[in-house]
Design a protein around this motif. Sequence first.
Motif, PDB file in Angstrom:
ATOM      1  N   ALA A 359      -6.289  18.982   1.869  1.00 14.18           N
ATOM      2  CA  ALA A 359      -5.286  19.478   2.814  1.00 14.18           C
ATOM      3  C   ALA A 359      -4.143  20.188   2.091  1.00 14.18           C
ATOM      4  N   LEU A 360      -3.799  19.690   0.889  1.00 10.97           N
ATOM      5  CA  LEU A 360      -2.718  20.300   0.116  1.00 10.97           C
ATOM      6  C   LEU A 360      -3.143  21.616  -0.513  1.00 10.97           C
ATOM      7  N   GLY A 361      -4.448  21.752  -0.782  1.00  3.72           N
ATOM      8  CA  GLY A 361      -4.932  22.932  -1.483  1.00  3.72           C
ATOM      9  C   GLY A 361      -4.677  22.870  -2.971  1.00  3.72           C
ATOM     10  N   SER A 362      -4.389  21.671  -3.497  1.00  2.00           N
ATOM     11  CA  SER A 362      -4.137  21.511  -4.930  1.00  2.00           C
ATOM     12  C   SER A 362      -4.346  20.060  -5.326  1.00  2.00           C
ATOM     13  N   LYS A 363      -4.582  19.843  -6.627  1.00  2.00           N
ATOM     14  CA  LYS A 363      -4.771  18.496  -7.154  1.00  2.00           C
ATOM     15  C   LYS A 363      -3.421  17.824  -7.382  1.00  2.00           C
ATOM     16  N   ILE A 364      -3.382  16.517  -7.196  1.00  2.00           N
ATOM     17  CA  ILE A 364      -2.185  15.756  -7.531  1.00  2.00           C
ATOM     18  C   ILE A 364      -2.306  15.321  -8.987  1.00  2.00           C
ATOM     19  N   PRO A 365      -1.351  15.682  -9.849  1.00  2.00           N
ATOM     20  CA  PRO A 365      -1.438  15.296 -11.263  1.00  2.00           C
ATOM     21  C   PRO A 365      -1.521  13.776 -11.430  1.00  2.00           C
ATOM     22  N   THR A 366      -2.448  13.336 -12.280  1.00  2.00           N
ATOM     23  CA  THR A 366      -2.631  11.909 -12.533  1.00  2.00           C
ATOM     24  C   THR A 366      -1.873  11.503 -13.789  1.00  2.00           C
ATOM     25  N   MET A 367      -1.078  10.445 -13.663  1.00  2.00           N
ATOM     26  CA  MET A 367      -0.303   9.945 -14.784  1.00  2.00           C
ATOM     27  C   MET A 367      -1.017   8.791 -15.467  1.00  2.00           C
ATOM     28  N   PRO A 368      -0.940   8.701 -16.803  1.00  2.00           N
ATOM     29  CA  PRO A 368      -1.475   7.523 -17.485  1.00  2.00           C
ATOM     30  C   PRO A 368      -0.626   6.306 -17.151  1.00  2.00           C
ATOM     31  N   LEU A 369      -1.244   5.155 -17.110  1.00  2.00           N
ATOM     32  CA  LEU A 369      -0.491   3.938 -16.814  1.00  2.00           C
ATOM     33  C   LEU A 369       0.403   3.579 -17.993  1.00  2.00           C
ATOM     34  N   PRO A 370       1.617   3.083 -17.753  1.00  2.00           N
ATOM     35  CA  PRO A 370       2.522   2.710 -18.847  1.00  2.00           C
ATOM     36  C   PRO A 370       1.899   1.658 -19.758  1.00  2.00           C
ATOM     37  N   ASP A 371       2.190   1.744 -21.040  1.00  2.00           N
ATOM     38  CA  ASP A 371       1.625   0.801 -22.009  1.00  2.00           C
ATOM     39  C   ASP A 371       2.030  -0.636 -21.727  1.00  2.00           C
ATOM     40  N   ASP A 372       3.221  -0.814 -21.181  1.00  2.00           N
ATOM     41  CA  ASP A 372       3.709  -2.174 -20.965  1.00  2.00           C
ATOM     42  C   ASP A 372       3.379  -2.710 -19.570  1.00  2.00           C
ATOM     43  N   LEU A 373       2.517  -2.027 -18.832  1.00  2.00           N
ATOM     44  CA  LEU A 373       2.116  -2.513 -17.512  1.00  2.00           C
ATOM     45  C   LEU A 373       1.132  -3.670 -17.664  1.00  2.00           C
ATOM     46  N   ILE A 374       1.366  -4.731 -16.912  1.00  2.00           N
ATOM     47  CA  ILE A 374       0.445  -5.872 -16.902  1.00  2.00           C
ATOM     48  C   ILE A 374      -0.661  -5.588 -15.894  1.00  2.00           C
ATOM     49  N   ILE A 375      -1.902  -5.460 -16.396  1.00  2.00           N
ATOM     50  CA  ILE A 375      -3.054  -5.208 -15.539  1.00  2.00           C
ATOM     51  C   ILE A 375      -3.592  -6.550 -15.051  1.00  2.00           C
ATOM     52  N   TYR A 376      -3.566  -6.746 -13.754  1.00  2.00           N
ATOM     53  CA  TYR A 376      -4.079  -8.004 -13.196  1.00  2.00           C
ATOM     54  C   TYR A 376      -5.596  -8.042 -13.306  1.00  2.00           C
ATOM     55  N   GLN A 377      -6.125  -9.122 -13.865  1.00  2.00           N
ATOM     56  CA  GLN A 377      -7.567  -9.289 -14.033  1.00  2.00           C
ATOM     57  C   GLN A 377      -8.017 -10.511 -13.246  1.00  2.00           C
ATOM     58  N   PRO A 378      -8.571 -10.319 -12.042  1.00  2.00           N
ATOM     59  CA  PRO A 378      -9.038 -11.463 -11.265  1.00  2.00           C
ATOM     60  C   PRO A 378     -10.249 -12.119 -11.919  1.00  2.00           C
ATOM     61  N   SER A 379     -10.440 -13.406 -11.639  1.00  2.00           N
ATOM     62  CA  SER A 379     -11.617 -14.102 -12.145  1.00  2.00           C
ATOM     63  C   SER A 379     -12.850 -13.585 -11.424  1.00  2.00           C
TER      64      SER A 379
END
Length: 424
Positions: A359-379
């Motif tokens: 709909a926008l006619g363009s891609k949304i730039p993707t940002m890398p996740l911050p190094d200090d972000l805690i990634i939740y890892q479910p069991s």
Amino acid sequence: MSLDKLKLSKRLHVSMNDLGYFSAKEFQLKTLSRIIGGHSIIGIAPEGAGKTTTYVLGVLMRLKYTQDEAPKVLILAPNEERITEIVDRFITISKNRELHIMGLKTSGSMEEEIENLVRGVDIVVATPNRARAIYLKLGLNLNRIQTFIIDDADEIVKQGMQTPVRELAQSCGKVQYVAFSTVEHEKLHLMIDDFMPLATTIEVDELGENAVETHELLLYQVPNFTTKINLLNLLLRDDEVFDKVVVFVNSRLTAQKLSESLHAKKGEVAVLHPLFFDDAGVDDVNDFKQIPECRVLIIANENTDVLDLSGIPFIFHFEIPESREVFLQHVVKNTDEEVLAITFATDIELPEVKKIEQALGSKIPTMPLPDDLIIYQPSNTQKEKNEVDESRGGAFHKKKESNSKTYNYGGGEKAKMKMKNKKR
């Protein structure tokens, strides 16, 4: 491109012309010859790219009509509506009275469907759950399957039907596999990699012809709902930059729960039209603008009218709106104000992001996740429990090398640079 490029049989070429198809789409040009050649492929393309017509033509070009009772093609689709559309497309394009195609409906009688299957069919279209159920009752013979197609694979993943897909595929033996999806992500590969390890991936990105002028947009791809919360808390930690922020979610219940999950001082977070009368909230966006200590306003998209977001420098889409028009209302640029609109999306929300980009006619730039972000890892137990939970995403996947970046902004760095440049 001319339809001649597809090298269809004369009968199918005439049929397509009769239906008003006089040119071939890019996706069809890249994939159809491979399907006709018997190759296993993973096709990634947005809505409207011609994915269904592509495999219908491929199947009709390859199919040898016999009196064999066992089906030669199995097509898995996410729901009954899609099954009906696929069956109708085959009938419309083929114009062949000898074609025996059957859609297995979850609302139909299983005994009647088994009886019809025994009489003999060429093509079976079904949901993974229905096909598996009839297979276990010995009503669906997979011994003669030549082509195994997964239609709308991303929607099948979203509905949590990966296990029956894998079981059916592994029961077919050595066949041609075709999987079509609007996006490629880790959950898709977790479903198909066991039986499609050598499949060729073909991706086509078709955007709208006219680009819409928007505020600056950024996208963070995150593995799950909890990591979204961690990321929002990390970014909002910089209260000097994020001094006035609106966060959009889809429901009032999510708004209430998110307000309780943010690490903020008392009075910094409010909900527009809170769910409960004793929750911190405001009844108008302008009230939020006039309260200096309140810097984060959470707004539910449900039952919300057009809002005046002027004067608010940061907009977060914590969840992808159910309607792309709602997203556009928030980000289309109507003034000269500098606004940064940041979107969070899990794997299973990426199809909606693709629709928005169209709909926008363009891609949304993707940002890398911050190094200090805690990634939740479910069991593993939690992963199974949440497999069909749309908002909780799934396993986090490593980006392709071609999409990776050599830099990584910490939380709020992008915003800081933007705001510093603005104040100069």
